[in-house]
Design a protein around this motif. Sequence first.
Motif, PDB file in Angstrom:
ATOM      1  N   SER A 152       0.834  -1.198   0.000  1.00  0.00           N
ATOM      2  CA  SER A 152       0.000   0.000   0.000  1.00  0.00           C
ATOM      3  C   SER A 152       0.872   1.253   0.000  1.00  0.00           C
ATOM      4  N   PRO A 153       0.300   2.406  -0.390  1.00  0.00           N
ATOM      5  CA  PRO A 153       1.072   3.661  -0.370  1.00  0.00           C
ATOM      6  C   PRO A 153       1.631   4.013   1.004  1.00  0.00           C
ATOM      7  N   LYS A 154       0.996   3.491   2.073  1.00  0.00           N
ATOM      8  CA  LYS A 154       1.476   3.766   3.425  1.00  0.00           C
ATOM      9  C   LYS A 154       2.587   2.815   3.856  1.00  0.00           C
ATOM     10  N   GLY A 155       2.957   1.885   2.946  1.00  0.00           N
ATOM     11  CA  GLY A 155       4.037   0.963   3.264  1.00  0.00           C
ATOM     12  C   GLY A 155       3.588  -0.345   3.883  1.00  0.00           C
ATOM     13  N   ASN A 156       2.288  -0.540   4.031  1.00  0.00           N
ATOM     14  CA  ASN A 156       1.766  -1.784   4.600  1.00  0.00           C
ATOM     15  C   ASN A 156       1.628  -2.851   3.523  1.00  0.00           C
ATOM     16  N   ARG A 157       1.939  -4.070   3.871  1.00  0.00           N
ATOM     17  CA  ARG A 157       1.779  -5.182   2.932  1.00  0.00           C
ATOM     18  C   ARG A 157       0.393  -5.779   3.103  1.00  0.00           C
ATOM     19  N   VAL A 158      -0.349  -5.873   2.002  1.00  0.00           N
ATOM     20  CA  VAL A 158      -1.734  -6.339   2.019  1.00  0.00           C
ATOM     21  C   VAL A 158      -1.824  -7.627   1.211  1.00  0.00           C
ATOM     22  N   HIS A 159      -2.536  -8.604   1.762  1.00  0.00           N
ATOM     23  CA  HIS A 159      -2.750  -9.871   1.056  1.00  0.00           C
ATOM     24  C   HIS A 159      -4.237 -10.180   1.063  1.00  0.00           C
ATOM     25  N   HIS A 160      -4.864 -10.108  -0.107  1.00  0.00           N
ATOM     26  CA  HIS A 160      -6.298 -10.355  -0.226  1.00  0.00           C
ATOM     27  C   HIS A 160      -6.597 -11.055  -1.540  1.00  0.00           C
ATOM     28  N   TYR A 161      -7.843 -11.532  -1.630  1.00  0.00           N
ATOM     29  CA  TYR A 161      -8.353 -12.070  -2.890  1.00  0.00           C
ATOM     30  C   TYR A 161      -9.227 -10.990  -3.529  1.00  0.00           C
ATOM     31  N   TYR A 162      -8.882 -10.605  -4.746  1.00  0.00           N
ATOM     32  CA  TYR A 162      -9.606  -9.555  -5.466  1.00  0.00           C
ATOM     33  C   TYR A 162     -10.037 -10.076  -6.835  1.00  0.00           C
ATOM     34  N   VAL A 163     -11.147  -9.530  -7.327  1.00  0.00           N
ATOM     35  CA  VAL A 163     -11.512  -9.750  -8.725  1.00  0.00           C
ATOM     36  C   VAL A 163     -11.406  -8.403  -9.440  1.00  0.00           C
TER      37      VAL A 163
END
Length: 320
Positions: free
Chosen positions: A162-173
Amino acid sequence: MELFSEIYSCYYRVLRHLLCSQNPLTIKEIYNRICQEGFEESLLSIVPKIESGAWDLFQKNGDLYLSKLSPFFTTPLSALEKSYLKALLSDPRIGLFLDEKQRETLWHMLASVPPLWKQEQFCYYDRFADGDPYQDKTYRQNFRILLEAQKKHQYLDINYNSPKGNRVHHYYVPVRLEYSVKNDKFRVLALEQNPHRQKKLEILNIDRMETVKPTDKILSSSVDINSIIQKSYYKEPLKLHIINKRNALERAMLHFANYEKNTMKIDEKLYECLIYYNQNMETELLIEVLSFGPMLTVIGNERFLKSLKTRLKRQRDLQT
């Protein structure tokens, strides 16, 4: 530019659709098709030529007109069209939509054709210099997976910074791909998989994706993607007035091409444009409006006007 305005004009596209019809048409049906796909004045240019037989392209049988051409007929490319395609191939972004075999085939077919323009002839004075890495192998691979998943409404397993430097792990369509001219970046409008809350749109920059992996899960066909996008917009659109001097209307339509909008004519030189947007789009839209020029006036809404005044005040304070 006469070749573009004549050979590939609206008249020719309308006539091609008529000629591709496999069923005989009445003159009324021809009228209706021309009105739907062309301009009212197109009737004056096309119909008399068909009725008189001046264009020997239809076989008349009583009141019916049947095309003399096969519906699968092809038209050869002109030298100008080939030159235009060669110029597009030199743009690194076009390679994102073509696989290597397709690119090689097109380059081979157009090997002897000079490009209509070259990339180095353009000077971009109003966009950021840190555009997406279009030649990067991982970026290109992720883009191709996203493009294919969008067509299938397929969920993807995405690791994202993310722009804030956080790592995000999700399922997206992915439901829509967009390109920002100002940032020279592609982004994705995506739906996050979360059964415990209402589906909402997320905007993800492709260059921030570390890994993108296909899954076996497909978005239900009962989900109305367009409705979800429209519900994300603010109730009041941005209202602009455009003075059509120095080709301002055409420039505005190109400038705001990636937004949903409605445009209407108020008087001879004045047009009103309504742009629909949400919170995620607001900052970029604000920058784009400020960069357009004096032929554009912001009329509303109050939320956007307040943000506009705040930004202008901040810029003024920086200069003092």
